[in-house]
Scaffold this motif. Structure first.
Motif, mmCIF file in Angstrom:
data_model
loop_
_atom_site.group_PDB
_atom_site.id
_atom_site.type_symbol
_atom_site.label_atom_id
_atom_site.label_comp_id
_atom_site.label_asym_id
_atom_site.label_seq_id
_atom_site.Cartn_x
_atom_site.Cartn_y
_atom_site.Cartn_z
ATOM 1 N N UNK A 28 -25.377 75.855 51.116
ATOM 2 C CA UNK A 28 -24.854 76.664 52.203
ATOM 3 C C UNK A 28 -23.792 75.996 53.047
ATOM 4 N N UNK A 29 -23.093 74.996 52.497
ATOM 5 C CA UNK A 29 -22.077 74.265 53.266
ATOM 6 C C UNK A 29 -20.683 74.523 52.703
ATOM 7 N N UNK A 30 -19.698 74.521 53.590
ATOM 8 C CA UNK A 30 -18.322 74.432 53.120
ATOM 9 C C UNK A 30 -18.090 73.021 52.582
ATOM 10 N N UNK A 31 -17.073 72.850 51.741
ATOM 11 C CA UNK A 31 -16.844 71.511 51.195
ATOM 12 C C UNK A 31 -15.370 71.253 50.914
ATOM 13 N N UNK A 32 -14.981 70.003 51.131
ATOM 14 C CA UNK A 32 -13.698 69.459 50.690
ATOM 15 C C UNK A 32 -14.036 68.334 49.718
ATOM 16 N N UNK A 33 -13.541 68.414 48.483
ATOM 17 C CA UNK A 33 -13.890 67.448 47.454
ATOM 18 C C UNK A 33 -12.661 66.644 47.057
ATOM 19 N N UNK A 34 -12.837 65.325 47.005
ATOM 20 C CA UNK A 34 -11.769 64.415 46.617
ATOM 21 C C UNK A 34 -12.228 63.614 45.402
ATOM 22 N N UNK A 35 -11.450 63.687 44.326
ATOM 23 C CA UNK A 35 -11.762 62.973 43.093
ATOM 24 C C UNK A 35 -10.792 61.814 42.960
ATOM 25 N N UNK A 36 -11.310 60.605 42.930
ATOM 26 C CA UNK A 36 -10.479 59.393 42.866
ATOM 27 C C UNK A 36 -9.438 59.371 43.984
ATOM 28 N N UNK A 77 -12.848 72.274 43.084
ATOM 29 C CA UNK A 77 -14.229 71.919 43.378
ATOM 30 C C UNK A 77 -14.592 72.152 44.846
ATOM 31 N N UNK A 78 -13.617 72.501 45.670
ATOM 32 C CA UNK A 78 -13.856 72.666 47.105
ATOM 33 C C UNK A 78 -14.224 74.108 47.433
ATOM 34 N N UNK A 79 -14.917 74.282 48.570
ATOM 35 C CA UNK A 79 -15.323 75.611 49.033
ATOM 36 C C UNK A 79 -14.913 75.739 50.497
ATOM 37 N N UNK A 80 -13.870 76.535 50.742
ATOM 38 C CA UNK A 80 -13.369 76.682 52.118
ATOM 39 C C UNK A 80 -13.207 78.140 52.527
ATOM 40 N N UNK A 116 -22.448 76.503 60.107
ATOM 41 C CA UNK A 116 -23.026 75.773 58.986
ATOM 42 C C UNK A 116 -22.183 74.515 58.755
ATOM 43 N N UNK A 117 -22.725 73.522 58.047
ATOM 44 C CA UNK A 117 -22.014 72.245 57.942
ATOM 45 C C UNK A 117 -20.808 72.294 57.023
ATOM 46 N N UNK A 118 -19.916 71.348 57.243
ATOM 47 C CA UNK A 118 -18.772 71.100 56.365
ATOM 48 C C UNK A 118 -18.991 69.744 55.714
ATOM 49 N N UNK A 119 -18.970 69.713 54.389
ATOM 50 C CA UNK A 119 -19.206 68.477 53.650
ATOM 51 C C UNK A 119 -17.894 67.979 53.038
ATOM 52 N N UNK A 120 -17.641 66.687 53.204
ATOM 53 C CA UNK A 120 -16.475 66.039 52.596
ATOM 54 C C UNK A 120 -16.999 65.070 51.539
#
Length: 437
Positions: free
Chosen positions: A84-92, A99-102, A164-168
């Motif tokens: 249930x969180x938004x997300x910003x995803x960083x690969x390398x 992969x992010x959910x905004x 709701x939380x934002x996950x990085x």
């Protein structure tokens, strides 16, 4: 060739997001110059006396040039994601939009990659960048300033509160890879948010993650910030979290360190008038891990309140370090500050170094600190054994209970579950059942 020379040589090959920003090019050039002269920190520096990063002089990591070559393990990412969180995803170290959910962020809230933000909001970034880091920045901070290609940018307008939380998520995939990021988080007045930074890697590869997060908490705003460091058993990690609090701001930070062969996190906070700061933390070092946590709180104005509660566990031949420092400046009358650090050694070869410090320059204050380093209570182990629990399980139950007091302070249920799973995975031959929790 020294590490500093090696990375300076690679500097020109990087595609850095600053071609149109003279102020950022200037900062990078100054940082690169400092790093080329001083390199990574040395144990000769007082704040690094317990943590020797000489291994980084011998093992040189390869910066990401162009787009990341590795593919993120979707199963591993799924394990890290909070429900249930938004997300910003960083690969390398590079933003991954796929992969992010905004979607459906509240109107006016910005959550994007820093590289994108430098294109869209350069003036806003200039006012925040490099404002919270220490004036006497050491080699790792200079390194991140010179080499970052991306990171997270989160901006909360006045009066906005995330429900709701934002996950990085920072995820490393390349063996011997280098991921360097800078994150900026800003809350204007009367705003509120919960943000979780998660650092992890694929398999058992060796790599270096270097990340600096700058935080600005506006007047009467509140930020709950969590960091879960779960790098691979061969990973190297440096993380810095540097926060500024305006009048009556509230900053709550929870640091959880379980991974990495060599890992260090710094958490600094500067408090304005009537500001509140709560720092909680837990590290669990096993095998040959070396986990280092450094905190520094500056009370710069009257009526500030700070609380620090940290626990450390070390087993096998691991080493843990905690250094906590509170500075009460002359103008910070009516300050109320407390620090507690408790540590548990699980083997004779494990070591934990603890260094609490109070530096008080005002006379109307209330300050206290305490530290303990010890082993499991034999009587408590015997008590459980007398009730039919075998010795390994008894020791695991007591260790889990010691750590879980900090885990219970996590206010996000999905993160609490993830951390408890991580904690149980570190307990050998554990017969502790999830339905007991």
């Amino acid at each position: 060739m020294s590490a500093a020379q090696y990375y300076v040589e690679h500097y020109r090959a990087l595609a850095l997001p600053d071609e149109h920003l003279p102020w950022l090019r200037r900062l990078r050039e100054e940082a690169r110059s400092r790093f080329s002269v001083g390199g990574f920190p040395s144990p000769r520096e007082e704040e690094w006396k317990y943590t020797n990063v000489a291994a980084l002089e011998k093992k040189l990591f390869v910066p990401t040039v162009g787009a990341p070559a590795g593919a993120a393990d979707t199963n591993a990412l799924a394990r890290l994601r909070l429900e249930g969180a938004w997300s910003l995803v960083f690969v390398d170290g590079i933003y991954s939009a796929e992969h992010s959910v905004t979607a459906d962020l509240p109107e006016g809230v910005i959550a994007t990659s820093l590289a994108n933000a430098l294109e869209q909001y350069p003036d806003r970034i200039e006012g925040l960048f490099n404002q919270a880091v220490p004036e006497e920045a050491h080699g790792f901070i200079a390194f991140t300033t010179a080499y970052f290609r991306d990171g997270a940018f989160v901006h909360m307008p006045a009066g906005k509160v995330l429900d709701k939380p934002l996950q990085v998520i920072h995820f490393s995939t390349r063996p011997d890879g280098l991921a360097v990021t800078r994150n900026l988080i800003a809350l204007e007045q009367n705003a509120g948010a919960g943000i979780v930074e998660t650092y992890a890697g694929a398999g058992d590869s060796s790599y270096l993650t270097a990340s600096v997060t700058e935080i600005s908490v506006g007047e009467n705003s509140g930020l709950q910030h969590y960091k879960l460091q779960s790098e691979t058993v061969k990973g190297y990690h440096f993380g810095g979290i540097y926060a500024r609090e305006a009048r009556s701001a509230r900053f709550r930070q929870h640091h959880l360190a379980f991974g990495g062969l060599l890992a260090r996190t710094e958490i600094h906070a500067q408090l304005g008038h009537g500001a509140e700061c709560e720092l909680d933390g837990l590290f669990l070092a096993t095998g040959r891990r070396h986990l280092d946590t450094q905190t520094l709180i500056h009370h710069r104005a009257p009526c500030g309140t700070s609380r620090e509660t940290y626990r450390g566990i070390a087993g096998d031949r691991a080493r843990g370090v905690f250094s906590g420092r509170i500075v009460v400046h002359p103008e910070a009358q009516k300050t109320d500050a407390e620090m507690s650090n408790r540590n548990l050694l699980l083997s004779e070869d494990a070591e934990i170094d603890s260094k609490p410090q109070l530096e008080i320059h005002a006379d109307d204050v209330k300050c206290a600190h305490g530290v303990t380093v010890g082993q499991l209570d034999p009587e408590a182990v015997f008590y459980l054994e007398s009730r039919g629990v075998d010795e390994p399980t008894a020791r695991n139950m007591l260790t889990f209970a010691f750590a879980n007091e900090m885990v219970e302070k996590i206010r996000l249920s999905s993160l609490k579950k993830l951390v408890q799973d991580e904690l149980l995975s570190f307990l050998p031959q554990s017969d502790i059942r999830k339905d007991w929790l």
